[in-house]
Enzyme design. Structure first.
Site, PDB file in Angstrom:
ATOM      1  N   HIS A   1      -1.724   2.668  15.942  1.00  0.00           N
ATOM      2  CA  HIS A   1      -0.901   3.732  15.340  1.00  0.00           C
ATOM      3  C   HIS A   1      -1.768   4.647  14.494  1.00  0.00           C
ATOM      4  O   HIS A   1      -2.911   4.313  14.158  1.00  0.00           O
ATOM      5  CB  HIS A   1       0.259   3.141  14.538  1.00  0.00           C
TER       6      HIS A   1
ATOM      7  N   LYS B   1       0.875  -1.182   0.000  1.00  0.00           N
ATOM      8  CA  LYS B   1       0.000   0.000   0.000  1.00  0.00           C
ATOM      9  C   LYS B   1       0.906   1.224   0.000  1.00  0.00           C
ATOM     10  O   LYS B   1       1.657   1.455   0.952  1.00  0.00           O
ATOM     11  CB  LYS B   1      -0.914  -0.020   1.231  1.00  0.00           C
TER      12      LYS B   1
ATOM     13  N   ASP C   1      -3.179  -2.866  12.498  1.00  0.00           N
ATOM     14  CA  ASP C   1      -3.215  -3.506  11.178  1.00  0.00           C
ATOM     15  C   ASP C   1      -3.755  -4.930  11.336  1.00  0.00           C
ATOM     16  O   ASP C   1      -3.421  -5.617  12.298  1.00  0.00           O
ATOM     17  CB  ASP C   1      -1.815  -3.561  10.565  1.00  0.00           C
TER      18      ASP C   1
ATOM     19  N   HIS D   1      -5.547   2.964  14.400  1.00  0.00           N
ATOM     20  CA  HIS D   1      -5.979   1.606  14.041  1.00  0.00           C
ATOM     21  C   HIS D   1      -4.853   0.640  14.343  1.00  0.00           C
ATOM     22  O   HIS D   1      -3.706   1.048  14.499  1.00  0.00           O
ATOM     23  CB  HIS D   1      -6.313   1.522  12.533  1.00  0.00           C
TER      24      HIS D   1
HETATM   25  O1  LIG Z   1       1.937   6.174   6.691  1.00  0.00           O
HETATM   26  C1  LIG Z   1       2.171   5.615   7.754  1.00  0.00           C
HETATM   27  O2  LIG Z   1       3.222   5.806   8.347  1.00  0.00           O
HETATM   28  C2  LIG Z   1       1.177   4.671   8.361  1.00  0.00           C
HETATM   29  C3  LIG Z   1       0.268   3.997   7.365  1.00  0.00           C
HETATM   30  C4  LIG Z   1      -0.559   2.917   7.965  1.00  0.00           C
HETATM   31  O3  LIG Z   1      -0.705   2.807   9.152  1.00  0.00           O
HETATM   32  C5  LIG Z   1      -1.224   1.918   7.102  1.00  0.00           C
HETATM   33  O4  LIG Z   1      -1.158   2.042   5.866  1.00  0.00           O
HETATM   34  O5  LIG Z   1      -1.800   0.950   7.661  1.00  0.00           O
HETATM   35 FE   LIG Z   2      -1.416   0.810   9.665  1.00  0.00          FE
END
Ligand SMILES: O=C(O)CCC(=O)C(=O)O
Ligand SMILES: [Fe+2]
Length: 331
Positions: free
Chosen positions: A273, A198, A219, A217
């Site tokens: 995070h 992503k 992951d 959230h």
């Molecule tokens: O961009 C970030 O540092 C975190 C992104 C994130 O938490 C995610 O894509 O699940």
């Molecule tokens: Fe994340």
């Protein structure tokens, strides 16, 4: 389906943040500042094996998050990955839209922006590109960006490296649970383990103190391995406070995800995070989610459960876990 991209809002030169991006007061970064003087763990993969197992399992139990150095991925490959991702987001609008995803119809891969389902819900200041990277037999390479033309070669090279690092981390985490090195990988599907990319793109935001790039959230992956660009923004939750993750060139950010928390029956924590956005600069990050195949049954490993540590999580397929998490149903 017409979707307004955050990137387009940002280039339009907005002075005020549109209402759907204004977070509730308690979530706004200005009201929930990161604590000073605490640093996330930084772990070198080149230290002696036993020390490494201890350091990593401590970081996974106390934080669910750490940075790794000496991981063997060259800085030129990391830079190459960042360049091809940046190039994609610089393409003309029509070209990017030809990759548009459509999550409401089950098409999760491609170019996306989260939208509100209702007027009360708040959205995040982010556009992204999401696609499967591995195993090759399941990857639809035709939906990967064709432009820049090196996107595929660079991303395939990165896939090989991230798979190697993922396997090393899973081995260390298995040993930290007192299991044999292959235990976690085999629960996560063995050679069928999946990696998803992503690319997160957070354009400059007119009022960053009122918005979030990604809301708090955990992951749903087993592990997430992320490289950011040099614009800070990632924060992790530790003992009741947000802790900012400082940028460390070429380090990889490792998040413990929900599946590892479940497999270890809570010994390792899936880290909460969020990410903040910046007024003047574009923040980007490349998150690789390591997930089991949909049909894998994930539950606490019998070896880590006993009378003093009874089962804390139900066992279910990853597909069911994902469905419940997307639809905010109890697990
Ligand atoms: O961009 C970030 O540092 C975190 C992104 C994130 O938490 C995610 O894509 O699940
Ligand atoms: Fe994340």
């Amino acid at each position: 389906m017409e979707v307004t991209r955050v990137q387009e809002l940002a280039v339009g030169g907005l002075h005020e943040l549109p209402a759907q991006f204004i977070r509730p007061a308690h979530e706004q970064p200005e009201n929930s500042k990161a604590i000073d003087g605490i640093m996330v763990p930084v772990i070198s993969l080149s230290q002696p094996h036993d020390m490494l197992i201890n350091e990593i399992s401590k970081a996974c139990s106390e934080w669910g998050f750490f940075l790794i150095t000496d991981h063997g991925i060259s800085s030129s490959l990391i830079q190459g990955l960042q360049e091809v991702g940046q190039e994609f987001f610089k393409l003309p609008r029509e070209e990017k839209e030809s990759y548009a995803n459509d999550p409401s119809n089950g098409k999760f891969e491609g170019y996306g922006t989260k939208m509100t389902k209702n007027l009360e819900a708040k959205v995040e200041w982010i556009d992204y590109f999401f696609h499967l990277m591995s195993p090759p037999s399941k990857v639809s390479y035709d939906i990967w960006p064709k432009n820049p033309s090196s996107y595929r070669a660079v991303t395939e090279e990165y896939t090989v490296e991230i798979l190697r690092v993922t396997e090393e981390l899973l081995e260390l985490l298995s040993k930290g649970l007192g299991l044999e090195g292959k235990a976690l990988k085999s629960c996560l599907g063995g050679e069928e383990i999946e990696l998803e990319m992503k690319i997160n793109m957070y354009p400059p935001c007119p009022q960053p103190q009122l918005a979030l790039g990604v809301e708090p959230h955990t992951d749903m992956s087993a592990l997430t391995i992320l490289v950011p660009n040099d614009v800070p923004g990632l924060q992790v939750w530790k003992d009741g406070n947000w802790v900012a993750v400082n940028y460390l060139p070429n380090a990889l950010c490792v998040h413990v995800g929900d599946q590892i928390e479940v497999l270890g029956n809570g010994k390792y924590k899936s880290v909460l995070h969020r990410s903040l956005v910046n007024k003047d600069r574009t923040r980007m990050s490349w998150a690789v989610f390591c997930v089991p195949p949909h049909e894998a049954m994930i539950g606490p490993l019998p070896e880590v459960v006993d009378d003093r540590n009874p089962v804390k999580y139900s066992t279910k397929t990853f597909a069911e876990y994902r469905y419940r998490k997307f639809n905010k149903l109890p697990q």
